[in-house]
Write an enzyme that holds these catalytic residues in place. Sequence first.
Site, PDB file in Angstrom:
ATOM      1  N   GLY A  32       0.952  -1.184   0.074  1.00 62.64           N
ATOM      2  CA  GLY A  32       0.068   0.043  -0.127  1.00 62.64           C
ATOM      3  C   GLY A  32       0.874   1.249   0.179  1.00 62.64           C
ATOM      4  O   GLY A  32       1.933   1.267   0.149  1.00 62.64           O
ATOM      5  N   SER A  34       2.656   4.595   1.194  1.00 63.01           N
ATOM      6  CA  SER A  34       3.321   5.187   2.371  1.00 63.01           C
ATOM      7  C   SER A  34       2.284   5.919   3.280  1.00 63.01           C
ATOM      8  O   SER A  34       1.324   6.621   2.601  1.00 63.01           O
ATOM      9  CB  SER A  34       4.679   6.284   1.980  1.00 63.01           C
ATOM     10  OG  SER A  34       5.187   6.561   3.218  1.00 63.01           O
ATOM     11  N   ALA A  35       2.371   5.501   4.621  1.00 57.33           N
ATOM     12  CA  ALA A  35       1.450   5.932   5.725  1.00 57.33           C
ATOM     13  C   ALA A  35       0.241   5.105   5.553  1.00 57.33           C
ATOM     14  O   ALA A  35      -0.957   5.623   5.985  1.00 57.33           O
ATOM     15  CB  ALA A  35       1.212   7.680   5.323  1.00 57.33           C
ATOM     16  N   SER A  36      -0.058   4.332   4.709  1.00 54.43           N
ATOM     17  CA  SER A  36      -1.549   3.461   4.573  1.00 54.43           C
ATOM     18  C   SER A  36      -1.771   2.867   5.865  1.00 54.43           C
ATOM     19  O   SER A  36      -2.775   2.435   6.380  1.00 54.43           O
ATOM     20  CB  SER A  36      -1.434   2.870   3.375  1.00 54.43           C
ATOM     21  OG  SER A  36      -0.719   1.680   3.324  1.00 54.43           O
ATOM     22  N   GLY A  37      -0.644   2.337   6.654  1.00 54.16           N
ATOM     23  CA  GLY A  37      -0.823   1.601   7.740  1.00 54.16           C
ATOM     24  C   GLY A  37      -0.297   0.256   7.787  1.00 54.16           C
ATOM     25  O   GLY A  37      -0.445  -0.762   8.585  1.00 54.16           O
ATOM     26  N   LYS A  38       0.520  -0.081   6.766  1.00 55.50           N
ATOM     27  CA  LYS A  38       1.291  -1.423   6.353  1.00 55.50           C
ATOM     28  C   LYS A  38       1.966  -1.879   7.840  1.00 55.50           C
ATOM     29  O   LYS A  38       1.709  -2.927   8.385  1.00 55.50           O
ATOM     30  CB  LYS A  38       2.190  -1.443   5.356  1.00 55.50           C
ATOM     31  CG  LYS A  38       1.652  -1.033   3.795  1.00 55.50           C
ATOM     32  CD  LYS A  38       2.428  -1.088   2.900  1.00 55.50           C
ATOM     33  CE  LYS A  38       3.449   0.058   3.171  1.00 55.50           C
ATOM     34  NZ  LYS A  38       3.173   1.573   3.134  1.00 55.50           N
ATOM     35  N   SER A  39       3.056  -0.923   8.290  1.00 54.80           N
ATOM     36  CA  SER A  39       3.994  -1.367   9.325  1.00 54.80           C
ATOM     37  C   SER A  39       3.068  -1.448  10.504  1.00 54.80           C
ATOM     38  O   SER A  39       3.304  -2.328  11.357  1.00 54.80           O
ATOM     39  CB  SER A  39       5.105  -0.293   9.484  1.00 54.80           C
ATOM     40  OG  SER A  39       5.874  -0.433   8.347  1.00 54.80           O
ATOM     41  N   SER A 106       6.171  -1.641  -2.126  1.00 55.90           N
ATOM     42  CA  SER A 106       6.198  -2.661  -3.288  1.00 55.90           C
ATOM     43  C   SER A 106       5.125  -2.118  -4.463  1.00 55.90           C
ATOM     44  O   SER A 106       4.177  -2.896  -4.599  1.00 55.90           O
ATOM     45  CB  SER A 106       6.024  -4.036  -2.794  1.00 55.90           C
ATOM     46  OG  SER A 106       4.819  -4.148  -1.915  1.00 55.90           O
TER      47      SER A 106
END
Length: 210
Positions: A32, A34-39, A106
Amino acid sequence: MADNVVWHHHAVERTVRAEKKGQQPAVIWFTGLSASGKSTLAGALEQILTEQGYHTYLLDGDNVRHGLCRDLGFSDADRKENIRRVGEVANLMADAGLIVMAAFISPFRADRQVVRDIVPDGQFIEVFVDASLEVCRQRDPKGLYARAERGEIKQFTGIDSPYEAPEQPELHVDAGRLSVAESINQLLEYLHSRGLLKAGYRLVDMEVMA
């Protein structure tokens, strides 16, 4: 590859390692903007699974660039190589019997397909962490969007480099609308439906993870 490089087969196989850990290995790939909440989601999922007795490991986009991929930049070619390396490492960890969380922008479908092809059938789970560019800009915890819009960061996904959303991910998380707890419970329920979690798995308390 040199002709004299031959794959060495080990006596202890993938299935044996998984059986010893009492779990099904998998690579759970969070993609997703950047800042979508993946991590955030990958880290929370790892913590919850570990607390419930599962053997896990988390690969994070920023962390691998401190070591494994520190020689790579952000050109399309370097992004491709970054994902290839991480895919190989994630597969080795799954080979060891682990449930692997991988949180990477990615941005290109072809690169994510490369990882899917590396991992054995049924063990790659693509999770699309879907938050709009507007939502991600508003969150922007590292200030990266603001820097990219000022021209301080080049080839930034969503600004001057494209993001190719998954067309058929195993799981689509509406991270722009759902809370972290709601997203995690969606993940847990999906993993249980796939047979990765045992019948006694526990959902997240919505009030605790607010």
